[in-house]
Write an enzyme that holds these catalytic residues in place. Structure first.
Site, PDB file in Angstrom:
ATOM      1  CG  ASP A 260      -1.719  28.930 -38.869  1.00  0.00           C
ATOM      2  OD1 ASP A 260      -0.408  28.760 -37.359  1.00  0.00           O
ATOM      3  OD2 ASP A 260      -1.420  29.960 -39.445  1.00  0.00           O
ATOM      4  CG  HIS A 261       1.967  28.887 -42.168  1.00  0.00           C
ATOM      5  ND1 HIS A 261       0.413  29.036 -42.882  1.00  0.00           N
ATOM      6  CD2 HIS A 261       2.518  30.480 -42.032  1.00  0.00           C
ATOM      7  CE1 HIS A 261       0.016  30.053 -42.345  1.00  0.00           C
ATOM      8  NE2 HIS A 261       1.444  31.263 -42.335  1.00  0.00           N
TER       9      HIS A 261
ATOM     10  CB  CYS B 199      -1.777  30.236 -35.769  1.00  0.00           C
ATOM     11  SG  CYS B 199      -2.725  31.016 -34.675  1.00  0.00           S
ATOM     12  N   GLY B 200       0.453  31.561 -35.652  1.00  0.00           N
ATOM     13  CA  GLY B 200       1.161  32.154 -34.932  1.00  0.00           C
ATOM     14  C   GLY B 200       0.915  33.244 -32.923  1.00  0.00           C
ATOM     15  CB  THR B 201      -1.472  35.377 -32.464  1.00  0.00           C
ATOM     16  OG1 THR B 201      -2.005  35.435 -32.839  1.00  0.00           O
ATOM     17  CG2 THR B 201      -0.174  36.455 -33.146  1.00  0.00           C
ATOM     18  N   GLY B 202      -2.064  32.428 -31.867  1.00  0.00           N
ATOM     19  CA  GLY B 202      -2.559  31.599 -30.987  1.00  0.00           C
ATOM     20  C   GLY B 202      -4.042  32.460 -31.450  1.00  0.00           C
TER      21      GLY B 202
ATOM     22  N   GLY C 219      -6.440  33.578 -34.039  1.00  0.00           N
ATOM     23  CA  GLY C 219      -7.074  33.349 -35.125  1.00  0.00           C
ATOM     24  C   GLY C 219      -7.647  31.436 -34.909  1.00  0.00           C
TER      25      GLY C 219
ATOM     26  CG  HIS D 104     -12.010  29.689 -13.030  1.00  0.00           C
ATOM     27  ND1 HIS D 104     -12.164  31.581 -12.493  1.00  0.00           N
ATOM     28  CD2 HIS D 104     -11.753  29.813 -11.856  1.00  0.00           C
ATOM     29  CE1 HIS D 104     -11.981  31.330 -11.178  1.00  0.00           C
ATOM     30  NE2 HIS D 104     -11.319  30.195 -10.615  1.00  0.00           N
TER      31      HIS D 104
ATOM     32  NE  ARG E 122     -17.300  31.476  -7.633  1.00  0.00           N
ATOM     33  CZ  ARG E 122     -16.218  30.998  -7.605  1.00  0.00           C
ATOM     34  NH1 ARG E 122     -16.368  29.744  -6.705  1.00  0.00           N
ATOM     35  NH2 ARG E 122     -14.533  31.311  -7.199  1.00  0.00           N
ATOM     36  CG  HIS E 123     -16.643  27.959 -11.307  1.00  0.00           C
ATOM     37  ND1 HIS E 123     -15.786  29.640 -11.443  1.00  0.00           N
ATOM     38  CD2 HIS E 123     -15.451  27.960 -10.455  1.00  0.00           C
ATOM     39  CE1 HIS E 123     -14.793  29.863 -10.786  1.00  0.00           C
ATOM     40  NE2 HIS E 123     -15.093  29.137  -9.871  1.00  0.00           N
TER      41      HIS E 123
END
Ligand code: RB5
Length: 148
Positions: free
Chosen positions: A8-9, A65-68, A70, A98, A132-133
């Site tokens: 996004d912006h 995005c700004g924080t990752g 959303g 993992h 196992r993963h």
């Protein structure tokens, strides 16, 4: 690798840096936008990137995005997507080893460009460990099927 890219912006400037870096490293990149700093809605872009990975058009996705946060919430709603929000290289590697993460999300307002590129490089360089993963990722995939 064929990589879907979006932001996004709030993530636009970092997305542009990442796009150039990926191209320089020889990856095929499809940019799903946004294409300017003008405000826009991150769910629309994250959804398009996630769909393109889920349906096999691209092997991986990167969304900023700004924080990752959303964009990772949105991407993880798409069946087949395992999006990892990573702001350190240890988590980035572990998300591949993992969790077989197929989308990486980061926040432009959280980390600098240098660290973001190191995280991306680490994320792209590590294979899924299986074993196992694999059983655990299979359980994640079976949860997807419950909601189809
Ligand atoms: C946009 O202002 C911001 O909310 C968005 O980039 C993101 O951080 C949302 O999770």
């Amino acid at each position: 690798m064929s990589i879907a890219l979006g932001s996004d912006h709030g993530g636009y400037l970092l997305k542009e840096v990442i796009k150039e870096w990926l191209k320089k490293k020889g990856h095929i990149v499809e940019d799903f936008g946004t294409h300017s700093l003008e405000t826009c809605d991150y769910p629309n872009i994250a959804y398009e990137v996630a769909k393109s990975v889920a349906d096999g058009r691209h092997s991986r996705g990167v969304i900023i995005c700004g924080t990752g946060i959303g964009v990772s919430i949105v991407a993880n709603k798409v069946p087949g997507i395992r999006a990892a929000l990573c702001h350190d290289t240890f988590s980035a590697k572990a998300s591949r080893e993992h969790n077989d993460a197929n989308i990486l999300t980061m926040g432009e307002r959280v980390i600098g460009r240098g660290l973001a590129l190191e995280i991306l490089e680490a994320w792209l360089s590590v294979d899924f460990a299986g074993g196992r993963h694999e059983r655990r990722v299979d359980i994640i995939n079976s949860i997807d099927k419950d909601f189809k």
